[in-house]
Enzyme design. Structure first.
Site, PDB file in Angstrom:
ATOM      1  N   THR A  15       0.851  -1.194   0.000  1.00 10.32           N
ATOM      2  CA  THR A  15       0.000   0.000   0.000  1.00 10.32           C
ATOM      3  C   THR A  15       0.878   1.232   0.000  1.00 10.32           C
ATOM      4  O   THR A  15       2.083   1.157   0.239  1.00 10.32           O
ATOM      5  CB  THR A  15      -0.861   0.100   1.275  1.00 10.32           C
ATOM      6  OG1 THR A  15       0.013   0.311   2.408  1.00 10.32           O
ATOM      7  CG2 THR A  15      -1.705  -1.122   1.484  1.00 10.32           C
ATOM      8  N   ASP A  16       0.238   2.368  -0.201  1.00  6.48           N
ATOM      9  CA  ASP A  16       0.892   3.628   0.121  1.00  6.48           C
ATOM     10  C   ASP A  16       0.626   3.889   1.607  1.00  6.48           C
ATOM     11  O   ASP A  16      -0.029   3.104   2.293  1.00  6.48           O
ATOM     12  CB  ASP A  16       0.361   4.754  -0.778  1.00  6.48           C
ATOM     13  CG  ASP A  16       1.319   5.941  -0.822  1.00  6.48           C
ATOM     14  OD1 ASP A  16       2.216   6.018   0.051  1.00  6.48           O
ATOM     15  OD2 ASP A  16       1.186   6.799  -1.700  1.00  6.48           O
ATOM     16  N   TRP A  17       1.104   5.001   2.087  1.00  7.05           N
ATOM     17  CA  TRP A  17       1.057   5.351   3.498  1.00  7.05           C
ATOM     18  C   TRP A  17      -0.372   5.299   4.036  1.00  7.05           C
ATOM     19  O   TRP A  17      -1.212   6.105   3.654  1.00  7.05           O
ATOM     20  CB  TRP A  17       1.648   6.755   3.665  1.00  7.05           C
ATOM     21  CG  TRP A  17       1.808   7.213   5.076  1.00  7.05           C
ATOM     22  CD1 TRP A  17       0.856   7.779   5.865  1.00  7.05           C
ATOM     23  CD2 TRP A  17       3.006   7.150   5.862  1.00  7.05           C
ATOM     24  NE1 TRP A  17       1.382   8.069   7.091  1.00  7.05           N
ATOM     25  CE2 TRP A  17       2.702   7.703   7.120  1.00  7.05           C
ATOM     26  CE3 TRP A  17       4.295   6.681   5.620  1.00  7.05           C
ATOM     27  CZ2 TRP A  17       3.651   7.811   8.133  1.00  7.05           C
ATOM     28  CZ3 TRP A  17       5.228   6.792   6.631  1.00  7.05           C
ATOM     29  CH2 TRP A  17       4.898   7.343   7.873  1.00  7.05           C
ATOM     30  N   ASP A  18      -0.637   4.343   4.888  1.00  9.55           N
ATOM     31  CA  ASP A  18      -1.919   4.246   5.587  1.00  9.55           C
ATOM     32  C   ASP A  18      -3.125   4.122   4.656  1.00  9.55           C
ATOM     33  O   ASP A  18      -4.237   4.506   5.023  1.00  9.55           O
ATOM     34  CB  ASP A  18      -2.106   5.472   6.503  1.00  9.55           C
ATOM     35  CG  ASP A  18      -3.057   5.183   7.656  1.00  9.55           C
ATOM     36  OD1 ASP A  18      -3.373   3.998   7.888  1.00  9.55           O
ATOM     37  OD2 ASP A  18      -3.489   6.142   8.322  1.00  9.55           O
TER      38      ASP A  18
END
Ligand code: BGC
Length: 735
Positions: A269-272
């Site tokens: 994923t990307d951040w969060d």
């Protein structure tokens, strides 16, 4: 569980064998340890006791951010020698355009169109970052963007899928195959899958609402090339596709990325972005979000911890299949294996190598060369540049003349302003002895305010007295990059006024533009005799700019993105689709055109444009045949002659358009380019092979198709200045 330690190395015995099997390692892990391998956690400064304890407990598989080889070695020892599984940590970071030696921002590098140079730049970053203990970089960003308001346009390769795809390959190879020892490579990560560059109105993290055709034609090709080049990982985007966030979108991740595009590496994923599923309102809590993301195909969770906290329970409840969990863990372990962490978990951490590698002379020289070749000469009236020897005094003005931090741009890793050459320093070094240099900032940059008016008169006065004024304008580094988009693309503050007032003195004006993204330079062009787009050129940027101004280096960059004449034209790009109405109002000012009534559709500077200190003459196009048959190919050639007074490089561009097709096609598309270096008076014949592949497109059913008919081929110096020829394809084909 393998706990037998080798007496001399303290490594768990299983990793020391040549033939360990990932299945056996996975088999030996508890559900919690498996979830831990999928968990990617940020590291700020010194590791806390809590973080080290989590590593001991097998709750962390990867860390984001490195603070050098020494610290990473200490952390790695905890993972290998103190955790039950002994599985090493995969250290990851945003190494986007350099690590310690900062090279130009990626969009700037794209302006070189020099694939070997771009590969070498990524390899430089890999050598430095790997010597500091990093295994994986979140790069390249291969998002295509046609909106210069988007701050992250600086992180990609511009507006064109073909150029973007070629550059994606160069960067993946550069990171992953430095050609040296394995511990001098980085695993690459192509991001952000997919359509992030289409974020609405250029506002970061906004929705993107694109058609499947646009997704497939514009945004997927660079990812496909990165996958074909064996990219190790892919990161999902913040944005949604068809109203489903990328990290929870099985059509995007499973059907397209895995099945159609054949991606076999790790999907993170990307951040969060798992946590975001709740904020967006499609998951009621982190547990639901974890399940959704996992089912959609996400293997590694950056930041949210939702996998760590919920996957064991989801497996126990039968909501997630343990076999699928094992497959996800194996993707992580395969990357650790690729970085040879099971053979030698400490190979990347060598303080001595780190000291030698970071900011070495070779690296700085390479960074300067990349910067020189990334700079684009946009205007040069009366051949003001390069400076003639008659010039004895130069006023260097503008708020960016002495800037250092801003030359590094966004994502500058360990790069530091103290190690950066400013434009003022570059000029002083190269001209200092023979030319009198004076300096005045002219105005100041305080966010977007019109500040520093009291500084204007001094800049005007020193310019009036000088033979030439160099005005260094631009944007501060935080005004581009992630979250850095701006609605206005006029230079912030009083900079346009500064240029106008200096120009009014009658002293010839050279404007140097230090920006990450394209700006509206219409007013700048009105008052400048010459303009250099320097971008954010990195550690050696000031030296590179000075070499261009003095003529020590002949500029050769060409724009990888259109520079609009007016903000209202955005989004603007060269390969727009045909419409029923003409784009050009024509001499009679026809109102029934696909054009604005006030400004028309022409940009200020088109895609592929860039001047040189020499001139190139193109012959007419010669075709090997005016008919191409399925399975065959034809050749198109032009002869290019250097008709000017300097040796120089030309970037010869090939565009093709399909005259009649079953779906609306762009007016033209880039299909090839070649770089040629020509001495004064020298000619070279450039030949492009046109294969059936160059003529295929995505048909009405989203499958690749080629249709017979007439094609127009253009070869030239920019997307707007070309020679033209036509040929016919006989016989079609579809998948
Ligand atoms: C960015 C990514 C980046 C990640 C880790 C995110 O906000 O969108 O491109 O790799 O942060 O720093």
């Amino acid at each position: 569980m393998c706990l037998i330690l080798l007496a001399n190395s303290l490594l768990p015995l299983c990793w020391s064998r040549e033939s360990y099997k990932l299945e056996d390692i996975i088999e030996s892990l508890s559900l919690e340890e498996k979830a831990g391998q999928l968990n990617l956690v940020p590291l700020e400064g010194e590791p806390t006791d809590e973080l080290l304890q989590a590593i001991r407990e097998g709750k962390i598989g990867s860390l984001l951010k490195s603070n050098g080889a020494e610290q990473n070695l200490r952390i790695q020892k905890v993972a290998v020698e103190e955790s039950a599984s002994g599985i090493p940590i995969l250290f990851q970071e945003d190494v986007i355009h350099g690590y310690k030696t900062i090279t130009p921002t990626p969009l700037a590098e794209a302006a070189s169109w020099d694939l070997e140079l771009i590969r070498a730049s990524a390899a430089l970053a890999a050598r430095e970052a790997a010597s500091s203990g990093i295994h994986l970089t979140y790069a390249p960003m291969v998002d295509i963007s046609r909106d210069p308001r988007w701050g992250r346009i600086l992180e990609g390769s511009g507006e064109d899928p073909y150029l973007g795809a070629m550059i994606a390959v160069a960067r993946v190879r550069g990171f992953q195959e430095s050609g040296l020892d394995f511990h001098q490579n980085l695993l690459a990560c192509a991001k952000h899958f997919a359509g992030y560059g289409a974020t609405l109105a250029g506002r970061d993290y906004n929705i993107s609402d694109l058609s499947e055709r646009e997704l497939r034609e514009i945004h997927l090709p660079p990812f496909q090339s990165a996958i074909d080049a064996n990219v190790s990982s892919v990161m999902s985007a913040y944005t949604s596709y068809d109203a489903l966030p990328a990290s929870a979108n099985p059509f995007l991740l499973r059907t397209i990325l895995r099945q159609e595009m054949g991606f076999r590496g790790l999907l993170m994923t990307d951040w969060d972005t798992i946590g975001n599923l709740c904020r967006i309102g499609i998951a009621k809590d982190n547990r639901a979000a974890a399940k959704m993301a996992f089912k959609a195909g996400i293997e590694m969770d950056m930041f949210s911890q939702a996998y760590l906290e919920h996957i064991p329970e989801l497996v126990r409840l039968g909501d997630i299949d343990e076999d699928q969990l094992n497959q996800a863990v194996s993707k992580v372990l395969e990357l650790k294996q690729k970085a040879r962490l099971f053979d030698d978990p400490y190979a990347y951490f060598d303080k001595e190598r780190e000291e030698k590698e970071l900011l070495s002379d070779d690296n700085r020289n390479l960074a300067k060369d990349i910067a020189r070749k990334s700079i684009v000469l946009l205007k040069n009236d009366n051949s003001l540049l390069p400076f003639s020897p008659d010039i004895k005094s130069i006023a260097v003005v503008g708020p960016f003349a002495k800037a250092k931090r801003d030359l590094l741009g966004w994502w500058s890793a360990m790069g530091s302003p103290e190690e950066t050459v400013s434009i003022w320093e570059g000029l002083a070094e190269q001209l200092g002895q023979n030319v009198e240099l004076s300096y005045a900032p002219g105005c100041s940059i305080v966010r977007f305010e019109k500040s520093g008016a009291s500084l204007l008169p001094e800049a005007v006065n020193i310019s009036r007295r000088a033979d030439v004024a160099i005005i260094v304008v631009g944007e501060e580094y935080w005004m581009s990059g992630e979250g850095g988009g701006t609605a206005s693309l006029h230079l912030p503050g009083l900079q346009e006024q500064l240029i106008a007032e200096v120009a009014a003195t009658g002293t010839p004006v050279v404007t140097v533009v230090v920006t990450g993204k394209p700006y509206i330079l219409t007013e700048v062009a009105r008052h400048s005799d010459a303009i250099i787009q320097a971008w954010m050129p990195g550690t050696m940027g000031g030296a590179a700019v000075a070499e261009i101004l003095t003529g020590a280096f002949n500029p050769s960059g060409k724009l990888p993105v259109t520079f609009p004449i007016h903000q209202g034209q955005i989004p603007i790009y060269y390969s727009y689709r045909r419409t029923s109405h003409p784009f050009d109002p024509g001499p009679k000012d026809n109102r029934y055109t696909a054009s604005h009534r006030d400004i028309g559709i022409r940009p200020l500077y088109p895609f592929g444009y860039g001047l040189s200190y020499t001139t190139f003459l193109y012959s007419e196009i010669r075709l090997s045949s005016d008919t191409m048959r399925t399975g065959g190919s034809i050749e198109a050639s032009v002869t290019v002659t250097n008709t000017g007074e300097n040796n120089g490089r030309e970037i010869v561009q090939l565009y093709i358009s399909d005259e009649i097709a079953s779906v609306t096609r762009p007016v033209k598309e880039l299909k090839g380019f070649q770089l040629i270096d020509l001495n004064v008076g020298e000619s070279q014949t450039v030949t492009f092979e046109i294969t059936p592949d160059s003529l295929s497109f995505i048909g009405a059913d989203y499958k690749a198709i080629r249709e017979p008919g007439r094609f127009v081929l253009q070869i030239g110096t920019s997307s707007e200045e070309t020679k033209q020829a036509a040929f016919t394809l006989v016989g079609g084909w579809s998948e």
